[in-house]
Design a protein around this motif. Structure first.
Motif, PDB file in Angstrom:
ATOM      1  N   UNK A   1      32.832 -24.044  36.729  1.00 28.93           N
ATOM      2  CA  UNK A   1      34.078 -23.670  36.731  1.00 28.93           C
ATOM      3  C   UNK A   1      34.639 -22.694  35.590  1.00 28.93           C
ATOM      4  N   UNK A   2      33.621 -22.270  34.495  1.00 28.65           N
ATOM      5  CA  UNK A   2      34.052 -21.408  33.666  1.00 28.65           C
ATOM      6  C   UNK A   2      33.985 -20.041  34.493  1.00 28.65           C
ATOM      7  N   UNK A   3      33.524 -19.682  35.578  1.00 23.54           N
ATOM      8  CA  UNK A   3      33.676 -18.486  36.296  1.00 23.54           C
ATOM      9  C   UNK A   3      34.197 -18.642  37.589  1.00 23.54           C
ATOM     10  N   UNK A   4      35.307 -19.732  37.846  1.00 21.31           N
ATOM     11  CA  UNK A   4      35.798 -19.699  39.210  1.00 21.31           C
ATOM     12  C   UNK A   4      36.766 -18.768  39.538  1.00 21.31           C
ATOM     13  N   UNK A   5      36.375 -18.529  41.083  1.00 18.15           N
ATOM     14  CA  UNK A   5      35.641 -19.346  42.172  1.00 18.15           C
ATOM     15  C   UNK A   5      34.170 -18.872  41.940  1.00 18.15           C
ATOM     16  N   UNK A   6      33.295 -19.698  41.994  1.00 19.58           N
ATOM     17  CA  UNK A   6      31.942 -19.635  41.574  1.00 19.58           C
ATOM     18  C   UNK A   6      30.920 -20.680  42.178  1.00 19.58           C
ATOM     19  N   UNK A   7      30.174 -20.603  42.861  1.00 23.09           N
ATOM     20  CA  UNK A   7      29.250 -21.818  43.390  1.00 23.09           C
ATOM     21  C   UNK A   7      28.814 -21.897  44.692  1.00 23.09           C
ATOM     22  N   UNK A   8      28.263 -23.010  45.264  1.00 24.82           N
ATOM     23  CA  UNK A   8      27.768 -23.180  46.353  1.00 24.82           C
ATOM     24  C   UNK A   8      28.864 -24.074  47.284  1.00 24.82           C
ATOM     25  N   UNK A   9      28.953 -23.922  48.540  1.00 18.50           N
ATOM     26  CA  UNK A   9      29.876 -24.349  49.395  1.00 18.50           C
ATOM     27  C   UNK A   9      29.470 -24.803  50.682  1.00 18.50           C
ATOM     28  N   UNK A  10      29.859 -25.862  51.467  1.00 19.93           N
ATOM     29  CA  UNK A  10      29.339 -26.208  52.666  1.00 19.93           C
ATOM     30  C   UNK A  10      30.192 -25.826  54.007  1.00 19.93           C
ATOM     31  N   UNK A  11      29.527 -25.079  54.923  1.00 21.78           N
ATOM     32  CA  UNK A  11      30.457 -24.711  56.070  1.00 21.78           C
ATOM     33  C   UNK A  11      29.949 -25.904  57.051  1.00 21.78           C
ATOM     34  N   UNK A  12      30.243 -25.593  58.515  1.00 16.59           N
ATOM     35  CA  UNK A  12      30.206 -26.495  59.636  1.00 16.59           C
ATOM     36  C   UNK A  12      28.596 -26.680  59.771  1.00 16.59           C
ATOM     37  N   UNK A  13      27.760 -25.521  59.606  1.00 16.81           N
ATOM     38  CA  UNK A  13      26.374 -25.488  59.807  1.00 16.81           C
ATOM     39  C   UNK A  13      25.583 -25.003  59.046  1.00 16.81           C
ATOM     40  N   UNK A  14      25.996 -25.089  57.557  1.00 12.88           N
ATOM     41  CA  UNK A  14      25.097 -24.610  56.665  1.00 12.88           C
ATOM     42  C   UNK A  14      25.710 -24.443  55.273  1.00 12.88           C
ATOM     43  N   UNK A  15      25.232 -23.808  54.228  1.00  7.79           N
ATOM     44  CA  UNK A  15      25.710 -23.648  52.883  1.00  7.79           C
ATOM     45  C   UNK A  15      25.705 -22.292  52.410  1.00  7.79           C
ATOM     46  N   UNK A  16      26.671 -21.911  51.877  1.00  2.20           N
ATOM     47  CA  UNK A  16      26.991 -20.452  51.289  1.00  2.20           C
ATOM     48  C   UNK A  16      27.218 -20.495  49.880  1.00  2.20           C
TER      49      UNK A  16
END
Length: 414
Positions: free
Chosen positions: A245-260
């Motif tokens: 959160x202290x660097x938002x937007x920052x992190x890993x997220x899910x797509x339909x077929x994987x993570x990024x």
């Protein structure tokens, strides 16, 4: 024979290490061109890594040994570039052989529990009397002073004590053990840094020294790179899961077929993120118009990214971020990562080769992740068999004749 063009060409290391932390340190020294003479206990079958399943056999990878030439994948990775001799350091007559080796060495590396080398009579104080220029590096769980009780240090124990297990996962989750043995791998990096600094000092002063590195201190020092206590005091949770959160937007997220993953803490990157997800009008929204505002509203911002991505393919997601100049990448599995042309082309990951059976597809190991403009570094020499170089080292380096070597072997010294 070491590569004359390597940075540590002409340096000799006596390697008393076993398992992972110590052998990884001496692997790095070998990759830099040092002659590494690995001393292994003949009564215990040598380095404990030799008995780590799985094994490479004539028929490929197997969970159990099938023949005398089979070698564990662990030893194939950690033993590269080294010579192996057998020497039973608990035998009284072994000390003379060991001290003869020390006379020809620049560095000794050991990772026994604290106090063991002193009991064996081969600690720094004893070795320094034989060779005042020697750099003697110790890697232990808690440092040369030891700790009360057994003080046994395994990677998971060090992870638990360092606090690192409480830096991953969501608030309230169980502790998260790193899948990579990070405690075993960080300590040898600091050990090599300390060793090379001490070698430079010895060349300047003519006097060696003891380099004392602890696994706990090495990993905890990295934990301390982030001021977690201070962050908690102003409202940032210690554990933030997939996002920061202290660097938002920052992190890993899910797509339909994987993570990024995305890393977009600056105003320009954040603006690109909002454009990529089709919400460019939010650039002027007070909730997202500055870095501090985005931190205050990190949950909302990350929710926007998640909602947009979960209906799109990874290719579509990454294309949108790339088009808008946002640092983003797919989360890859290990098999894909170690086959990346960039890292293999630079020799940072290399195929593992069995000395008799060659390379089997899928077997890769660490290379040296340093590229020199002039010097050469190399880890192409396969790991040795147990005691493969005993006669050669004792004969060629120490000048022992065949009769003496045979007698030492008969007496159980070798």
């Amino acid at each position: 024979m070491s590569n004359p063009d390597a940075p540590l060409a002409g340096k000799t290391v006596i390697d008393l290490t076993t398992a992972l932390a110590g052998p990884y340190a001496t692997l790095l020294l070998a990759s830099l061109g040092a002659r590494v003479i690995k001393v292994e206990n003949p009564e215990r079958g040598g380095d404990s890594s030799r008995n780590n399943s799985p094994y490479v056999t004539a028929d490929g990878l197997q969970l159990r040994r099938t023949g005398p030439d089979d070698m564990s994948v662990s030893m194939m990775a950690r033993g590269r570039g080294k010579e192996s001799i057998t020497l039973n350091l608990k035998h009284a007559a072994s000390r003379e052989v060991f001290f003869d080796l020390v006379r020809h060495a620049d560095i000794v590396v050991e990772n026994y529990s604290a106090g063991v080398t002193r009991r064996l009579g081969i600690d720094f104080a004893a070795v320094q009397q034989i060779n005042p220029r020697i750099v003697y590096t110790s890697i232990s769980g808690f440092g040369a002073q030891g700790v009360p009780g057994e003080g046994k240090a395994m990677d998971t124990i060090i992870q638990a004590l360092s606090g690192v297990m409480m830096t991953a996962g969501e608030p309230g989750d169980a502790p998260v053990r790193f899948g990579l043995p990070i405690g075993d791998l960080v300590a040898p990096l600091f050990a090599v840094i300390g060793t090379l600094a001490a070698v430079m000092d010895a060349e300047r002063t003519g006097e060696g020294q003891h380099v004392d590195v602890s696994m706990l201190g090495s990993l905890t020092s990295l934990v301390a790179c982030e001021p977690f206590d201070a962050l908690e005091s102003v409202g940032f949770p210690l554990r933030t899961g997939a996002v920061v959160p202290r660097l938002a937007p920052f992190g890993t997220f899910q797509s339909v077929d994987g993570w990024f993953a995305i890393c977009a803490p600056t105003d320009a990157f954040a603006e690109g993120t909002l454009a990529a997800i089709g919400r460019p009008e939010l650039v002027d929204d007070p909730r997202f118009s500055s870095r501090d505002a985005r931190v205050d509203n990190a949950d909302e911002l990350h929710a926007l990214v998640s909602e947009w991505a979960r209906t799109r393919s990874s290719a579509e997601v990454l294309s949108a971020f790339e088009h808008n100049g946002v640092p983003a990448a797919p989360v890859r599995d290990t098999a894909t990562a170690v086959r990346d042309d960039i890292v293999t082309g630079r020799g940072e990951v290399v195929p593992l080769v069995h000395p008799q059976f060659g390379h089997f597809e899928g077997l890769y190991g660490t290379g040296l992740p340093v590229v020199f403009s002039r010097s050469r570094a190399d880890l192409s020499k396969p790991a040795p068999g147990l005691g493969e170089h005993t006669d050669g080292v004792l004969g060629d380096l120490l000048g022992y004749d065949a009769e003496r070597v045979a007698q030492l072997r008969q007496d159980g010294v070798l």
